[in-house]
Design a protein around this motif. Structure first.
Motif, mmCIF file in Angstrom:
data_model
loop_
_atom_site.group_PDB
_atom_site.id
_atom_site.type_symbol
_atom_site.label_atom_id
_atom_site.label_comp_id
_atom_site.label_asym_id
_atom_site.label_seq_id
_atom_site.Cartn_x
_atom_site.Cartn_y
_atom_site.Cartn_z
ATOM 1 N N GLN A 173 0.939 -1.151 -0.278
ATOM 2 C CA GLN A 173 -0.012 -0.146 0.114
ATOM 3 C C GLN A 173 1.003 1.237 0.129
ATOM 4 O O GLN A 173 0.501 2.662 -0.696
ATOM 5 C CB GLN A 173 -0.927 -0.216 1.171
ATOM 6 N N PHE A 174 1.915 1.233 0.631
ATOM 7 C CA PHE A 174 3.199 2.674 0.581
ATOM 8 C C PHE A 174 3.222 2.827 -0.632
ATOM 9 O O PHE A 174 3.472 3.804 -1.432
ATOM 10 C CB PHE A 174 4.097 2.755 1.670
ATOM 11 N N LEU A 175 3.529 1.826 -1.565
ATOM 12 C CA LEU A 175 4.472 2.269 -2.632
ATOM 13 C C LEU A 175 3.291 2.511 -3.820
ATOM 14 O O LEU A 175 3.303 2.684 -4.564
ATOM 15 C CB LEU A 175 4.663 0.429 -3.160
ATOM 16 N N ILE A 176 1.685 1.695 -3.140
ATOM 17 C CA ILE A 176 1.358 2.308 -4.305
ATOM 18 C C ILE A 176 1.047 4.241 -3.829
ATOM 19 O O ILE A 176 0.508 4.864 -5.080
ATOM 20 C CB ILE A 176 -0.318 2.025 -3.894
ATOM 21 N N THR A 177 1.092 4.507 -2.975
ATOM 22 C CA THR A 177 0.708 5.793 -2.547
ATOM 23 C C THR A 177 2.290 6.799 -2.987
ATOM 24 O O THR A 177 2.100 7.758 -3.959
ATOM 25 C CB THR A 177 0.748 5.954 -0.972
ATOM 26 N N ILE A 178 3.355 6.119 -3.013
ATOM 27 C CA ILE A 178 4.206 6.936 -3.418
ATOM 28 C C ILE A 178 4.178 6.389 -5.474
ATOM 29 O O ILE A 178 4.259 7.275 -6.215
ATOM 30 C CB ILE A 178 5.908 5.701 -3.256
ATOM 31 N N ILE A 334 1.645 6.411 9.134
ATOM 32 C CA ILE A 334 1.426 6.113 10.202
ATOM 33 C C ILE A 334 1.008 5.116 10.464
ATOM 34 O O ILE A 334 0.945 4.328 11.481
ATOM 35 C CB ILE A 334 0.763 7.139 10.330
ATOM 36 N N ALA A 335 0.330 4.108 9.513
ATOM 37 C CA ALA A 335 -0.906 2.778 9.095
ATOM 38 C C ALA A 335 0.165 1.939 9.705
ATOM 39 O O ALA A 335 0.188 1.291 10.304
ATOM 40 C CB ALA A 335 -1.323 2.960 8.297
ATOM 41 N N VAL A 336 1.793 1.839 8.827
ATOM 42 C CA VAL A 336 2.348 1.494 8.680
ATOM 43 C C VAL A 336 3.456 1.104 10.417
ATOM 44 O O VAL A 336 3.324 -0.292 10.920
ATOM 45 C CB VAL A 336 3.506 1.103 7.620
ATOM 46 N N VAL A 337 3.592 2.144 11.033
ATOM 47 C CA VAL A 337 3.532 1.626 12.850
ATOM 48 C C VAL A 337 2.300 1.691 13.585
ATOM 49 O O VAL A 337 2.946 0.910 14.467
ATOM 50 C CB VAL A 337 4.370 3.089 12.872
ATOM 51 N N PHE A 347 -8.877 2.617 13.734
ATOM 52 C CA PHE A 347 -7.461 3.329 12.067
ATOM 53 C C PHE A 347 -9.648 3.872 10.887
ATOM 54 O O PHE A 347 -9.435 4.731 11.079
ATOM 55 C CB PHE A 347 -6.987 2.962 11.238
ATOM 56 N N LEU A 348 -9.972 1.986 11.705
ATOM 57 C CA LEU A 348 -11.248 2.121 10.353
ATOM 58 C C LEU A 348 -12.333 3.295 10.736
ATOM 59 O O LEU A 348 -12.753 3.722 10.254
ATOM 60 C CB LEU A 348 -11.937 1.016 10.126
ATOM 61 N N VAL A 349 -12.924 3.258 12.104
ATOM 62 C CA VAL A 349 -13.662 3.944 12.767
ATOM 63 C C VAL A 349 -13.400 5.935 12.398
ATOM 64 O O VAL A 349 -13.520 6.821 12.234
ATOM 65 C CB VAL A 349 -14.142 3.623 13.564
ATOM 66 N N GLU A 350 -11.924 6.159 13.278
ATOM 67 C CA GLU A 350 -11.229 7.232 12.698
ATOM 68 C C GLU A 350 -11.510 8.232 11.508
ATOM 69 O O GLU A 350 -11.644 9.306 11.367
ATOM 70 C CB GLU A 350 -9.819 7.307 14.054
ATOM 71 N N GLY A 351 -11.170 6.918 10.098
ATOM 72 C CA GLY A 351 -10.400 7.365 9.265
ATOM 73 C C GLY A 351 -11.765 7.784 8.604
ATOM 74 O O GLY A 351 -12.105 8.225 8.110
ATOM 75 N N ALA A 397 -5.164 7.888 4.085
ATOM 76 C CA ALA A 397 -4.519 6.982 3.828
ATOM 77 C C ALA A 397 -3.975 5.760 5.494
ATOM 78 O O ALA A 397 -3.221 5.140 5.563
ATOM 79 C CB ALA A 397 -2.595 7.669 3.864
ATOM 80 N N TRP A 398 -4.280 6.563 6.287
ATOM 81 C CA TRP A 398 -4.008 5.415 8.006
ATOM 82 C C TRP A 398 -5.040 4.703 7.912
ATOM 83 O O TRP A 398 -5.087 4.515 9.011
ATOM 84 C CB TRP A 398 -3.258 6.718 8.547
ATOM 85 N N SER A 399 -5.908 4.747 6.756
ATOM 86 C CA SER A 399 -7.263 3.405 7.881
ATOM 87 C C SER A 399 -7.460 2.934 6.636
ATOM 88 O O SER A 399 -7.529 1.855 6.607
ATOM 89 C CB SER A 399 -8.553 4.709 7.782
#
Length: 498
Positions: A173-178, A334-337, A347-351, A397-399
């Motif tokens: 997912q991170f490389l998708i964003t990159i 942030i999600a990765v960490v 994260f899903l509810v907050e997002g 991005a973090w959820s």
């Protein structure tokens, strides 16, 4: 199917070192996400370029520059939208093919095939002289995306030790964003170059070449080798990627899982007919459905178009897209960490809450300031919308971005895991196709109300997570039914009571 069998131990019972081989193989495979992200980010910028529209969609170019044209309808064209969406329609069928071929031939050949399809599609798009060549290239790209999205996350799950599997999986997912960020920057650089759209579309060859070359250096997963009867080669790879000589315990676990899995001759039939599989099937596919109807592809596909609709110039709209995609990449870290500390549901509810608030705000601003004809007169409104979109993108991005892929890989029992994961990938492709094909038409007809629609969808998906999705953090995959589904107030009724 033995997909993800490394999840069986989930604790420290299976020894393994964090070897260079595992990191190298996982990162190379995750370049499949870079291909996916580049295509998501490139199409919206290309469709906003005048030289591209003049070449393939001259009537859209004329409509775009009419002074009295409806602001919301400037880019409403089914063929223009087919340029974006055809890739995902092809991806649906490619994913299904990959789910069968990866079992028969292994994960590595399918990853290599994904890069080859993507490379051919990029080359065809670069040399496109008419619309048929352009759509043909998109279909080849779709085959590459389908093969990659179906195989790469499962490859990483099978090759990584349990204690770092989550972080390595989120590299996809991170490389998708990159990829999305790189595409928006490429679009910005090529927007003033003659036929710059060719370089933007042809640039997809770069991640494809990286993956193609890198795939020669990755190992086939031990699970796939043992599944296909290559026990000795499976042991050899296990020793290499684990950094240990004594791998008998893990080998025996894989062997046992293979025997259980092979008893299921029709994983798809088992998935759809056995009541115990219904909870993960519903949750896995709905998570991907909701992921796409957060409204994220409105931003990822059509952000440059949206900013031009608000009256920003071409360069200004592309710069705005670079900014939002940069936020997307940073927030994913942030999600990765933190995802294994705070949990999936948090994260899903907050997002969902964060995205609801920003969609309502954007819709309200457009409703008040963007009239049917003429640009927005307030110079501050596009800036405010840009800030709101950045807040919205960070929430995604973090959820729902990374967790929409992670959670489905955690919740299926072994014997139907590949079939179940295909259903999640297929749902993603179907919804992405629908959004890509019909968003600009919907924007024309519903105008700012479309953002309120996505806000309502975010409310629904947040409530779904609260009431129907069990927390999967820290739960061994093979114990998911016992620890979560059977104890859930709703899903427990699908399990036979002892």
């Amino acid at each position: 199917m033995v997909t993800g069998v490394m999840n069986i131990e989930e604790g420290a019972s299976l020894p393994a070192k964090n070897t260079f081989q595992v990191f190298m193989c996982s990162i190379i495979a995750a370049v499949g996400g870079l291909m996916f992200g580049y295509d998501i980010g490139i199409s919206g910028g290309v469709t906003s370029m005048d030289t591209f529209l003049i070449k393939f969609f001259h009537h859209v170019y004329e409509k775009k520059h009419r002074v009295h044209e409806n602001n919301y309808c400037k880019f409403d064209d089914q063929l223009l939208q087919l340029f974006t969406s055809s890739l995902y329609l092809a991806g649906i069928f490619a994913s299904l093919a990959a789910s069968y071929l990866s079992r028969r031939f292994g994960r590595k050949p399918i990853i290599m095939s994904a890069s080859a399809f993507f490379l051919c599609g990029a080359i065809l798009n670069f040399f496109a002289q008419e619309l048929g060549m352009l759509i043909g290239g998109r279909i080849l790209l779709g085959c590459g995306i389908g093969f990659g999205n179906q195989t790469v996350p499962l490859f990483i799950s099978e090759i990584a030790p349990a204690r770092i599997r989550g972080g390595l999986n989120l590299m996809f997912q991170f490389l998708i964003t990159i990829g999305i960020l790189a595409a928006s920057y490429v679009n910005f650089l090529t927007s003033t170059v003659k036929d710059g759209w060719r370089y933007s579309l042809g640039g997809a060859a770069v991640p494809a070449l990286i993956l193609l070359i890198g795939s020669f250096f990755i190992h086939e997963t031990p699970a796939s080798l043992i599944e296909r009867g290559k026990d000795e080669e499976g042991k050899r790879v296990l020793r290499k990627i684990r950094g240990l000589e004594d791998i008998e315990l893990e080998f025996n676990e894989i062997k046992r899982a293979t025997e259980i899995s092979n008893k299921v001759k029709s994983p798809f039939k088992e998935l759809f007919t056995k009541s115990e599989n219904r909870p993960p099937l519903v949750c896995g596919t709905l998570l991907q459905f909701f992921q796409q109807f957060t409204g994220i592809n409105v931003v990822m596909f059509y952000a440059p178009v949206l900013f031009q609709t608000m009256g920003s110039g071409n360069n200004a709209s592309l710069i705005s897209t670079v900014v939002t995609n940069g936020v997307n990449a940073v927030a994913t870290i942030i999600a990765v960490v933190m995802v294994d500390r705070l949990g999936r549901k948090f994260f899903l509810v907050e997002g969902a809450t964060q995205m609801t608030a920003t969609q309502i705000s954007i819709g309200a601003l457009l409703l008040k300031h963007l009239h049917l004809i003429g640009p927005i007169t307030s110079r501050s409104v596009p800036l405010i919308v840009l800030i709101l979109i950045c807040i919205y993108v960070s929430g995604f991005a973090w959820s729902w971005g990374p967790l929409g892929w992670l959670v489905p890989s955690e919740i299926y029992p072994l014997e139907v895991r590949n079939a179940g994961y295909f259903c999640a990938v297929a749902m993603n492709m179907v919804c992405t196709f629908v959004i890509g094909q019909f968003f600009l038409s919907a924007l024309c007809r519903f105008r700012s109300a479309l953002f309120f629609f996505f806000a309502v969808m975010n409310v629904i998906m947040g409530l779904f997570v609260i009431f129907f999705l069990p927390e999967t953090k820290g739960v061994p995959i093979e114990d998911m039914a016992e620890q979560r589904w059977k104890k859930h107030w709703h899903w427990r009724k699908y399990f036979k009571q002892n």
